[in-house]
Design an enzyme around this catalytic site. Structure first.
Site, mmCIF file in Angstrom:
data_model
loop_
_atom_site.group_PDB
_atom_site.id
_atom_site.type_symbol
_atom_site.label_atom_id
_atom_site.label_comp_id
_atom_site.label_asym_id
_atom_site.label_seq_id
_atom_site.Cartn_x
_atom_site.Cartn_y
_atom_site.Cartn_z
ATOM 1 C CG ASP A 118 -2.148 -1.050 0.995
ATOM 2 O OD1 ASP A 118 -2.750 -1.059 -0.060
ATOM 3 O OD2 ASP A 118 -2.393 -1.708 1.899
ATOM 4 C CG ASP A 177 -7.606 -3.301 -3.313
ATOM 5 O OD1 ASP A 177 -8.185 -4.290 -3.853
ATOM 6 O OD2 ASP A 177 -8.260 -2.945 -2.296
ATOM 7 C CB THR A 237 -13.923 -12.067 -3.000
ATOM 8 O OG1 THR A 237 -14.131 -10.600 -2.549
ATOM 9 C CG2 THR A 237 -14.874 -12.591 -2.084
ATOM 10 N NE ARG A 249 -12.902 0.321 -1.400
ATOM 11 C CZ ARG A 249 -13.526 -0.082 -0.594
ATOM 12 N NH1 ARG A 249 -15.027 0.236 -0.589
ATOM 13 N NH2 ARG A 249 -13.324 -0.960 0.209
ATOM 14 C CD1 TRP A 253 -9.742 -1.276 -5.450
ATOM 15 C CD2 TRP A 253 -9.272 0.952 -5.514
ATOM 16 N NE1 TRP A 253 -9.809 -0.894 -4.049
ATOM 17 C CE2 TRP A 253 -9.542 0.584 -4.162
ATOM 18 C CE3 TRP A 253 -9.076 2.111 -6.059
ATOM 19 C CZ2 TRP A 253 -9.599 1.649 -3.188
ATOM 20 C CZ3 TRP A 253 -9.077 3.287 -5.072
ATOM 21 C CH2 TRP A 253 -9.425 2.871 -3.482
#
Length: 398
Positions: A118, A177, A237, A249, A253
Site C-alpha cells: 500500500d 487494489d 475475494t 470498489r 480500482w
C-alpha cells in the site's frame, strides 16, 4: 402521510443540495464544486480538531458519535493529508496547508514500510500531491524511497508485486487494489528514477490483465499465485459478496488503474482495457439510478442493501480521466456519468451537513461488509477521490 411527506421533502432537499434548483434546473457545476470545497474546508477543520496529533482519521460511527483513527501504518494513512492538499489546492487556505504539513511530518517515516503493497496509497496520495502542488523539492526523496520500499515486494517468478504476506488462506495474494500503487513506481521512473520501476509496474499490470479478469471484464478481488512459478492457485475475494462477484470498489480500482497506466505508457492496450471495464460498469443492470453503486454489483438483496460512495468517487474520478483520452460519444458518456455521480455524491443523500459526520465530507461508504468492517460509514478514501473528481472536473471540463 407524514412519512410520505418526509420522503418527498428529503428527495427535494437532496436534489437541491446535489445541484438541482427548486425549479428543476441543474446548478452549474462550477457553483456546485465551489460550494463543496468551501464545505470541505470547514469539515476538515473539524476533522483536524477531532483527530489526535499523532494519528490519522479513519472513519466515524454516527450512531455512537465516535471517530476512529489509525496509526500511520494503516493503508489509508495518506488519504487525509492528500484530501487536505486537494482542499488547499482549490481554496489556497494557509491553515489547511499547515494541517497537511503536520500530518505529512508524522507520515514521512512510513517511506520505509514494506509490510504490504500500500505504499502508493500511503505515500503518493500524500507526498506526491504535496510535491505537485507546492513544488517543494524536499518531498521528492520521500517519494523515491517509498518506491524503493514497494518493489521489495516484487516477485520475479510471477512478475507481480505481492499484496499481502502469506497466510493459511493465501500463499501469494495479489488484490486488484494493487494497480493503484503502480502510479508511484511509474512517476518515480518518469522523474529521474531507475527504469526498473517502470518495468515492474508494466509487468504487474500485464499479469493482472491476464489473470484477474473475467470475459465480461469484471475483476476478481484476489488472485493467489505460486510466486516461484507464476501459476495461479485460486481466485477469490476478501471484501466482495462472493468469489465470483464483482466487488464495486474493485471495479473502480481496475478502471482507474488501467486508465492511469495509459497516461504513463501511452500503450493503447491499456486504454482499450479501461474502456472494456468502463463498459461493464456503465451497462451493469444493478447500477442504481443515482449512479452510486451498491457495495457489490452482485450483492444479495439488491436494492435492499448498502451503497458504496467510495466506489462512486473512484469511478467518477477515473471516468473523468478516461474522458481525456477519448472523443465523441465515448467521451460524452464517461464525462456525463461522472457528472451524475458527482451530483449524487454532492446531494444531501451523501454529503454531510456542516458540523456533522465527525468532520468527514461523504456518508454511506462500505469498507468490507463480509468482514463486518466499516459498513455504511464515512471513509477517508471516499473523500479523497471525491475531492479529486471535483478538481478534475473543474480543471478539465469547465
Amino acid at each position: 402521510m407524514k412519512k410520505l411527506l418526509f420522503t418527498v421533502c428529503f428527495l427535494v432537499a437532496a436534489g437541491i443540495a446535489g445541484g438541482q434548483k427548486a425549479n428543476g434546473e441543474k446548478e452549474p457545476m462550477g457553483s456546485l464544486i465551489d460550494k463543496q470545497f468551501k464545505l470541505a474546508q470547514k469539515q476538515y477543520q473539524l476533522l483536524a480538531k477531532n483527530t489526535p496529533a499523532n494519528r490519522m482519521p479513519k472513519t466515524y460511527y454516527p450512531n455512537s458519535k465516535k471517530l476512529e483513527s489509525s496509526d500511520t501504518q494503516w493503508w489509508c494513512s495518506g488519504f487525509y493529508p492528500g484530501s487536505l492538499l486537494y482542499i488547499y489546492e482549490y481554496t489556497k487556505d494557509p491553515e489547511t496547508l499547515a494541517e497537511a504539513q503536520k500530518r505529512l511530518a508524522i507520515l514521512e517515516k512510513e517511506k520505509h514500510y514494506t509490510g504490504n503493497h500500500d505504499l502508493g496509497f500511503m505515500m503518493f496520495c500524500s507526498f506526491g500531491n504535496a510535491y505537485r502542488i507546492t513544488k517543494n523539492e524536499v518531498y521528492k526523496p520521500t517519494i523515491d524511497t517509498a518506491a524503493a520500499s514497494l518493489i521489495t515486494r516484487y516477485r520475479p517468478g510471477a512478475k507481480v508485486i505481492q499484496s499481502w504476506n502469506s497466510s493459511k488462506k493465501w500463499r501469494g495474494p495479489v488484490i486488484i487494489d494493487n494497480l493503484m500503487n503502480l502510479e508511484l513506481l511509474l512517476w518515480v521512473a518518469a522523474h529521474g528514477g531507475d527504469e526498473k520501476y517502470r518495468k515492474i509496474a508494466i509487468e504487474h499490470a500485464d499479469a493482472t490483465m491476464k489473470n484477474h479478469f473475467r470475459k465480461d471484464y469484471s475483476s476478481y478481488h484476489v488472485v493467489d499465485y505460486d510466486m516461484n512459478t507464476g501459476k495461479v492457485i485460486k481466485k477469490g475475494t476478501s471484501q466482495g459478496a462472493a468469489d465470483s462477484s464483482a466487488w464495486s470498489r474493485g471495479q473502480g480500482w481496475a478502471l482507474y488503474g488501467y486508465t492511469m497506466m495509459y497516461r504513463f505508457t501511452k500503450n493503447k492496450q491499456y486504454l482499450e482495457f479501461a474502456k472494456n471495464i468502463a463498459r461493464f460498469i456503465l451497462n451493469n443492470p444493478t447500477m442504481p439510478h443515482d449512479q452510486v453503486p451498491y457495495w457489490d454489483f452482485n450483492a444479495p438483496g439488491i436494492p435492499n442493501t448498502y451503497k458504496d460512495a467510495s466506489a462512486a468517487a473512484v469511478i467518477a474520478s477515473a471516468f473523468l480521466e478516461l474522458g481525456q483520452y477519448t472523443k465523441g460519444k465515448e467521451k460524452t458518456a464517461y464525462v456525463s456519468h461522472a457528472e451524475q455521480m458527482i451530483r449524487s455524491l454532492s446531494s444531501a443523500a451523501y454529503t454531510a451537513r456542516e458540523g456533522d459526520n465527525g468532520g468527514f465530507l461523504l456518508m454511506h461508504s462500505t469498507g468490507a461488509l463480509p468482514l463486518k468492517s466499516e459498513v455504511d460509514v464515512p471513509l477517508s478514501y471516499a473523500d479523497y477521490y471525491y475531492l479529486e473528481a471535483l478538481l478534475r472536473y473543474k480543471n478539465w471540463y469547465l
